[in-house]
Write a protein that holds these residues in place. Structure first.
Motif, PDB file in Angstrom:
ATOM      1  N   LEU A 167       5.245 -13.608 -13.404  1.00 57.09           N
ATOM      2  CA  LEU A 167       5.731 -13.498 -12.300  1.00 57.09           C
ATOM      3  C   LEU A 167       6.194 -15.047 -11.853  1.00 57.09           C
ATOM      4  O   LEU A 167       5.394 -15.895 -11.887  1.00 57.09           O
ATOM      5  N   SER A 168       7.274 -15.023 -10.935  1.00 60.16           N
ATOM      6  CA  SER A 168       7.366 -16.396 -10.533  1.00 60.16           C
ATOM      7  C   SER A 168       6.794 -16.255  -9.117  1.00 60.16           C
ATOM      8  O   SER A 168       6.485 -15.098  -8.543  1.00 60.16           O
ATOM      9  N   GLY A 169       7.085 -17.291  -8.162  1.00 56.58           N
ATOM     10  CA  GLY A 169       6.458 -17.129  -6.701  1.00 56.58           C
ATOM     11  C   GLY A 169       7.621 -16.858  -5.846  1.00 56.58           C
ATOM     12  O   GLY A 169       8.566 -16.245  -6.062  1.00 56.58           O
ATOM     13  N   GLY A 170       7.366 -17.236  -4.407  1.00 54.57           N
ATOM     14  CA  GLY A 170       8.492 -17.006  -3.612  1.00 54.57           C
ATOM     15  C   GLY A 170       8.559 -15.810  -3.163  1.00 54.57           C
ATOM     16  O   GLY A 170       7.443 -14.860  -3.075  1.00 54.57           O
ATOM     17  N   SER A 171       9.756 -15.322  -2.652  1.00 56.45           N
ATOM     18  CA  SER A 171       9.919 -13.786  -1.991  1.00 56.45           C
ATOM     19  C   SER A 171       9.816 -12.786  -3.115  1.00 56.45           C
ATOM     20  O   SER A 171       9.527 -11.647  -2.519  1.00 56.45           O
ATOM     21  N   LEU A 172       9.840 -13.187  -4.193  1.00 57.59           N
ATOM     22  CA  LEU A 172       9.626 -12.080  -5.459  1.00 57.59           C
ATOM     23  C   LEU A 172       8.473 -11.138  -5.011  1.00 57.59           C
ATOM     24  O   LEU A 172       8.407  -9.893  -5.139  1.00 57.59           O
ATOM     25  N   ILE A 173       7.070 -11.948  -4.590  1.00 59.06           N
ATOM     26  CA  ILE A 173       5.936 -11.145  -4.407  1.00 59.06           C
ATOM     27  C   ILE A 173       6.172 -10.023  -3.432  1.00 59.06           C
ATOM     28  O   ILE A 173       5.609  -8.892  -3.440  1.00 59.06           O
ATOM     29  N   SER A 174       6.917 -10.352  -2.388  1.00 56.77           N
ATOM     30  CA  SER A 174       6.878  -9.281  -1.167  1.00 56.77           C
ATOM     31  C   SER A 174       7.759  -8.011  -1.764  1.00 56.77           C
ATOM     32  O   SER A 174       7.480  -6.968  -1.306  1.00 56.77           O
ATOM     33  N   PHE A 175       8.416  -8.288  -2.852  1.00 54.57           N
ATOM     34  CA  PHE A 175       9.194  -7.018  -3.139  1.00 54.57           C
ATOM     35  C   PHE A 175       8.296  -6.172  -4.207  1.00 54.57           C
ATOM     36  O   PHE A 175       8.753  -4.965  -4.492  1.00 54.57           O
ATOM     37  N   LEU A 176       7.165  -6.732  -4.587  1.00 52.13           N
ATOM     38  CA  LEU A 176       6.166  -5.737  -5.333  1.00 52.13           C
ATOM     39  C   LEU A 176       5.489  -4.848  -4.574  1.00 52.13           C
ATOM     40  O   LEU A 176       4.711  -4.118  -4.891  1.00 52.13           O
ATOM     41  N   GLY A 177       5.589  -4.881  -3.510  1.00 56.10           N
ATOM     42  CA  GLY A 177       4.913  -4.161  -2.157  1.00 56.10           C
ATOM     43  C   GLY A 177       5.059  -2.548  -2.750  1.00 56.10           C
ATOM     44  O   GLY A 177       4.007  -1.801  -2.471  1.00 56.10           O
ATOM     45  N   LYS A 178       6.136  -2.124  -3.254  1.00 51.51           N
ATOM     46  CA  LYS A 178       6.114  -0.618  -3.745  1.00 51.51           C
ATOM     47  C   LYS A 178       5.132  -0.073  -4.410  1.00 51.51           C
ATOM     48  O   LYS A 178       4.881   0.943  -4.276  1.00 51.51           O
ATOM     49  N   LEU A 179       4.963  -1.162  -5.163  1.00 44.30           N
ATOM     50  CA  LEU A 179       3.985  -0.755  -6.485  1.00 44.30           C
ATOM     51  C   LEU A 179       2.695  -0.231  -6.030  1.00 44.30           C
ATOM     52  O   LEU A 179       1.976   0.689  -6.731  1.00 44.30           O
ATOM     53  N   TYR A 180       2.318  -0.775  -5.038  1.00 37.72           N
ATOM     54  CA  TYR A 180       0.818  -0.341  -4.382  1.00 37.72           C
ATOM     55  C   TYR A 180       1.071   0.967  -3.233  1.00 37.72           C
ATOM     56  O   TYR A 180       0.117   1.008  -2.436  1.00 37.72           O
ATOM     57  N   GLU A 181       2.113   1.423  -3.298  1.00 37.94           N
ATOM     58  CA  GLU A 181       2.441   2.731  -2.354  1.00 37.94           C
ATOM     59  C   GLU A 181       2.484   3.868  -3.323  1.00 37.94           C
ATOM     60  O   GLU A 181       2.494   3.831  -4.577  1.00 37.94           O
ATOM     61  N   ALA A 182       2.181   5.176  -2.682  1.00 39.28           N
ATOM     62  CA  ALA A 182       2.374   6.294  -3.450  1.00 39.28           C
ATOM     63  C   ALA A 182       3.920   6.339  -3.899  1.00 39.28           C
ATOM     64  O   ALA A 182       4.709   5.866  -3.005  1.00 39.28           O
ATOM     65  N   PRO A 183       4.162   7.021  -5.005  1.00 39.81           N
ATOM     66  CA  PRO A 183       3.429   7.542  -5.999  1.00 39.81           C
ATOM     67  C   PRO A 183       2.737   6.499  -7.028  1.00 39.81           C
ATOM     68  O   PRO A 183       1.919   6.902  -7.907  1.00 39.81           O
ATOM     69  N   TYR A 184       3.206   5.379  -6.987  1.00 38.62           N
ATOM     70  CA  TYR A 184       3.065   4.405  -7.871  1.00 38.62           C
ATOM     71  C   TYR A 184       1.468   4.115  -7.781  1.00 38.62           C
ATOM     72  O   TYR A 184       0.962   3.661  -9.061  1.00 38.62           O
ATOM     73  N   ASP A 185       0.720   3.931  -6.570  1.00 40.85           N
ATOM     74  CA  ASP A 185      -0.421   3.287  -6.851  1.00 40.85           C
ATOM     75  C   ASP A 185      -1.351   4.327  -7.495  1.00 40.85           C
ATOM     76  O   ASP A 185      -2.324   3.732  -8.236  1.00 40.85           O
ATOM     77  N   LYS A 186      -1.153   5.605  -7.681  1.00 40.53           N
ATOM     78  CA  LYS A 186      -1.931   6.482  -8.610  1.00 40.53           C
ATOM     79  C   LYS A 186      -1.592   6.590  -9.966  1.00 40.53           C
ATOM     80  O   LYS A 186      -2.016   7.283 -10.653  1.00 40.53           O
ATOM     81  N   THR A 187      -0.362   6.672  -9.909  1.00 37.47           N
ATOM     82  CA  THR A 187       0.488   6.912 -11.366  1.00 37.47           C
ATOM     83  C   THR A 187       0.410   5.774 -12.401  1.00 37.47           C
ATOM     84  O   THR A 187       0.828   6.145 -13.548  1.00 37.47           O
ATOM     85  N   VAL A 188       0.172   4.496 -11.933  1.00 36.60           N
ATOM     86  CA  VAL A 188       0.279   3.605 -12.937  1.00 36.60           C
ATOM     87  C   VAL A 188      -1.189   3.406 -13.576  1.00 36.60           C
ATOM     88  O   VAL A 188      -2.248   3.186 -12.751  1.00 36.60           O
ATOM     89  N   ASP A 189      -1.159   3.085 -14.789  1.00 35.90           N
ATOM     90  CA  ASP A 189      -2.440   2.856 -15.520  1.00 35.90           C
ATOM     91  C   ASP A 189      -2.584   1.167 -15.342  1.00 35.90           C
ATOM     92  O   ASP A 189      -2.301   0.608 -16.082  1.00 35.90           O
TER      93      ASP A 189
END
Ligand SMILES: O=C(O)[C@H](O)[C@@H](O)[C@H](O)[C@H](O)COP(=O)(O)O
Length: 241
Positions: A24-46
């Motif tokens: 990962l790089s830094g900057g605004s990128l990290i804010s775009f990863l927010g989707k990954l800890y929302e449903a349904p990804y938070d439960k479907t990702v190993d």
């Protein structure tokens, strides 16, 4: 979108090797990863299969507001159950030169352990995914316009002490490592990225010095390059019809 793309690539890597290596790089990128800890990804990702590194890091304490580790920890890693020993940050007690060497050593250990693939073209580590956010000056990771670090090809990790963006001391992936990834995603949002996007995506004449816009030099040798940008960042694109 980028987050979902991230997941598609993850599925392929986990099936093939039982792990997913992302830088990962830094900057605004990290804010775009927010989707990954929302449903349904938070439960479907190993999440236990994820290995997280950084494409670049500032040579500051990991608790410093300028730290990419802190940015990622506060806004992403603290929200998903990635294993702590699968997160590889720099040793912030070393000089920037030694931190770069130690980080490269850690990556070499991951290659030895076959967590990280190796490029069949240039023996560089082959990350499953490298996520970059492009700077308004066209920088990627901590590779800045016209900087000698752009020429680095012997090392996987190099360091700079004169970053044009504060703080001055940073470690960074070299271009061969970025370009060895299986997938590179480049993010750009905001009007201040429009000129860099024009050069990086539309290309430019032979006379153009690509080192003026390092994003132009991101060309995976055996991998996919995907751009995600908003309308403002895309406003100067002249994509041929
Ligand atoms: O450590 C860094 O400075 C970042 O890795 C850097 O590469 C950043 O991602 C770009 O400068 C874009 O930053 P923004 O997305 O915040 O504009």
């Amino acid at each position: 979108m980028a987050a979902v793309y991230d997941l598609k690539q993850r599925e392929i890597s986990v099936k093939e090797r039982g792990c997913f290596t992302v830088a990962l790089s830094g900057g605004s990128l990290i804010s775009f990863l927010g989707k990954l800890y929302e449903a349904p990804y938070d439960k479907t990702v190993d999440w236990t299969k994820w290995y997280v590194l950084w494409t670049d890091e500032r040579a500051v304490s990991k608790s410093h507001p300028d730290s990419n580790y802190k940015l990622t920890k506060d806004n992403f890693l603290s929200k998903v159950p990635i294993l702590n020993n699968h997160v590889y940050s720099i040793n912030d007690n070393l000089t920037v030169e030694d931190a770069a060497m130690q980080y490269e050593f850690a990556i070499r250990q991951l290659v030895k352990a076959r967590i990280l693939n190796v490029s069949s073209i240039n023996d560089c580590p082959k990350f499953d995914l490298v996520l970059l956010s492009v700077g308004s000056n066209g920088s990627v990771a901590s590779l800045f316009p016209h900087h000698p670090a752009l020429e680095q090809s012997d090392d996987w990790i190099t360091y700079i002490t004169d970053s044009s963006e504060p703080p001055p001391e940073r470690i960074t992936f070299t271009l061969p490592v970025i370009n060895s990834a299986s997938n590179v995603v480049m993010l750009a949002s905001g009007e201040d990225k429009a000129t860099a996007m024009h050069f990086a995506v539309d290309g430019s004449g032979e006379e153009f010095d690509a080192s003026a816009v390092p994003a132009c030099l991101v060309r995976p040798v055996d991998g996919k390059l995907v751009w995600f940008m908003d309308m403002l960042a895309a406003s100067k694109l002249q994509l041929s019809g």
